[in-house]
Structure formats: structure tokens, C-alpha cells
Design a protein around this motif. Structure first.
Motif, mmCIF file in Angstrom:
data_model
loop_
_atom_site.group_PDB
_atom_site.id
_atom_site.type_symbol
_atom_site.label_atom_id
_atom_site.label_comp_id
_atom_site.label_asym_id
_atom_site.label_seq_id
_atom_site.Cartn_x
_atom_site.Cartn_y
_atom_site.Cartn_z
ATOM 1 N N THR A 44 26.057 -71.533 -0.039
ATOM 2 C CA THR A 44 26.899 -71.941 1.103
ATOM 3 C C THR A 44 28.276 -71.273 1.006
ATOM 4 O O THR A 44 28.621 -70.669 -0.018
ATOM 5 N N TRP A 45 29.065 -71.473 2.040
ATOM 6 C CA TRP A 45 30.433 -70.935 2.082
ATOM 7 C C TRP A 45 31.374 -71.724 1.177
ATOM 8 O O TRP A 45 32.519 -71.336 0.986
ATOM 9 N N CYS A 117 28.338 -77.682 -0.107
ATOM 10 C CA CYS A 117 28.425 -78.247 1.238
ATOM 11 C C CYS A 117 27.004 -78.444 1.743
ATOM 12 O O CYS A 117 26.183 -77.541 1.661
ATOM 13 N N SER A 118 26.739 -79.651 2.253
ATOM 14 C CA SER A 118 25.382 -79.920 2.751
ATOM 15 C C SER A 118 25.422 -80.441 4.182
ATOM 16 O O SER A 118 24.568 -81.204 4.597
ATOM 17 N N CYS A 120 25.052 -78.826 7.056
ATOM 18 C CA CYS A 120 24.037 -78.293 7.971
ATOM 19 C C CYS A 120 22.683 -78.258 7.277
ATOM 20 O O CYS A 120 22.608 -78.072 6.061
ATOM 21 N N CYS A 123 22.451 -73.580 5.974
ATOM 22 C CA CYS A 123 23.779 -72.958 6.009
ATOM 23 C C CYS A 123 23.681 -71.559 6.622
ATOM 24 O O CYS A 123 22.649 -70.893 6.501
ATOM 25 N N THR A 124 24.736 -71.144 7.258
ATOM 26 C CA THR A 124 24.769 -69.819 7.875
ATOM 27 C C THR A 124 25.021 -68.713 6.848
ATOM 28 O O THR A 124 24.894 -67.535 7.164
ATOM 29 N N TYR A 125 25.410 -69.121 5.617
ATOM 30 C CA TYR A 125 25.753 -68.135 4.584
ATOM 31 C C TYR A 125 24.556 -67.255 4.248
ATOM 32 O O TYR A 125 23.468 -67.775 4.062
ATOM 33 N N CYS A 130 30.842 -69.785 8.829
ATOM 34 C CA CYS A 130 30.605 -71.230 8.703
ATOM 35 C C CYS A 130 30.714 -71.892 10.081
ATOM 36 O O CYS A 130 31.587 -71.551 10.872
#
Ligand code: SF4
Length: 173
Positions: A44-45, A117-118, A120, A123-125, A130
Motif C-alpha cells: 500500500t501507499w 492501510c486497509s 480499500c 489498494c491502488t498501489y 491513493c
């Protein structure tokens, strides 16, 4: 910036404002992230390598004048209570959301929380930015911050007794 009473109301156990200069950043801690025991490295970001090098993280933190160090304590059935640990982990992230809601609008800040980070499902990473950058609260450990040294610098209890887990966060402003 935020009254101690308000912090208690949202579930904070202890808090102290210190100078960011008093926080210990350690390059060697990044090696623990890279071992990926938490399985969040590169996911994640909010974690390395997305957050940048430890030197970059430190520079970012030192660009603020104040560091509000805070912790919260959660119960465990015993020291092997993984489920209780995860419940405490999620509860602390929810606490950070409540803290975020108390930050006066327009105040530049950086909020560091516990592990990743959870928000979403996926994650878009690293393909896309983000989805919620204003609610991206990176990991303290991922920034290379020594949490034991942080608790000592703030005069807060690192370990709050048998069958409990204590999580720390920092609000830079
Ligand atoms: S808010 Fe969503 S997109 Fe941003 S880091 Fe967290 S999981 Fe990834």
C-alpha cells in the motif's frame, strides 16, 4: 492543538507533545520491513517502499514544529491472542480516524499510525495514486521510527501490563 480531554474521549490512553527533533529514526528498522513479516511491504501507499527512504521520512517529520505522541491500550486473552491483537490494531486505526476528525480544518499535518492501510478492498498501489490521500496515515515503523525510544522521549508507557497490547501514533503539525 487538541485538548487532552478530547483525546481521552476518543480513546487515547496517554499523550504528550514533544519536539520532532527528539524522535529517533533508524535506518536498520527498514530491514525489518523488507523481511515482510507483516506481509504489508510494497502492498500500500502507507508502507515502504512507497513512503520513501528513512532519510526522506525523517525530513518530512522534521518539517513540522510539533509531534503529538499518543497511545492506546487494548485487552488480550493471553499473549498468544492473535485475534485480540488484530481487534486492537483495527480499534487503534479507528481511533486515528477520530483523531483526524479533531484536527482543525486547514492545519497542515502528518498522522502516523500502526501498520499499513486497509481502507480499500484493493489498494491502488503502485499503479494509481491513493484514493484517500487525506486519510493516508502511514506506519510509524515504516518511517523508521523506534517506537520504544519514542515512548521514552514522550514519557509514555510502552508496555501496559500482562494481557494487553499498546499501540502508538504520532500527529505532526
Ligand atoms: S486508502 Fe486505499 S488506495 Fe490509499 S493506501 Fe489505503 S488502501 Fe491504498
Amino acid at each position: 492543538m487538541i485538548q487532552a480531554k478530547k483525546l481521552q474521549e476518543i480513546g487515547v490512553r496517554g499523550s504528550q507533545v514533544i519536539s520532532p527533533e527528539k524522535i529517533t529514526f533508524e535506518e536498520r528498522l527498514r530491514a525489518f520491513c523488507e523481511q515482510n513479516a507483516c506481509r504489508l511491504y510494497g502492498k500500500t501507499w502507507a508502507c515502504p517502499p512507497a513512503v520513501g527512504t528513512v532519510a526522506q521520512c525523517k525530513k518530512r517529520c522534521l518539517s513540522y514544529q510539533n509531534a503529538l505522541v499518543f497511545n492506546a491500550v487494548y485487552p488480550l486473552e493471553d499473549s498468544f491472542d492473535y485475534e485480540g491483537m488484530m481487534e486492537g490494531h483495527d480499534a487503534f486505526q479507528a481511533l486515528c480516524d477520530r483523531l483526524y476528525a479533531l484536527i482543525p480544518k486547514g492545519t497542515p499535518f502528518l498522522l502516523l499510525s500502526n501498520e499499513g492501510c486497509s481502507r480499500c478492498k484493493e489498494c491502488t498501489y503502485p499503479e494509481r495514486p491513493c484514493r484517500m490521500p487525506e486519510k493516508l496515515f502511514p506506519s510509524l515503523e515504516g518511517f523508521g521510527i523506534n517506537v520504544l525510544a519514542l515512548s521514552e522521549a514522550a514519557g509514555l508507557c510502552y508496555n501496559n501490563g500482562e494481557n494487553t497490547v499498546t499501540f502508538f501514533g504520532v500527529l505532526f503539525y
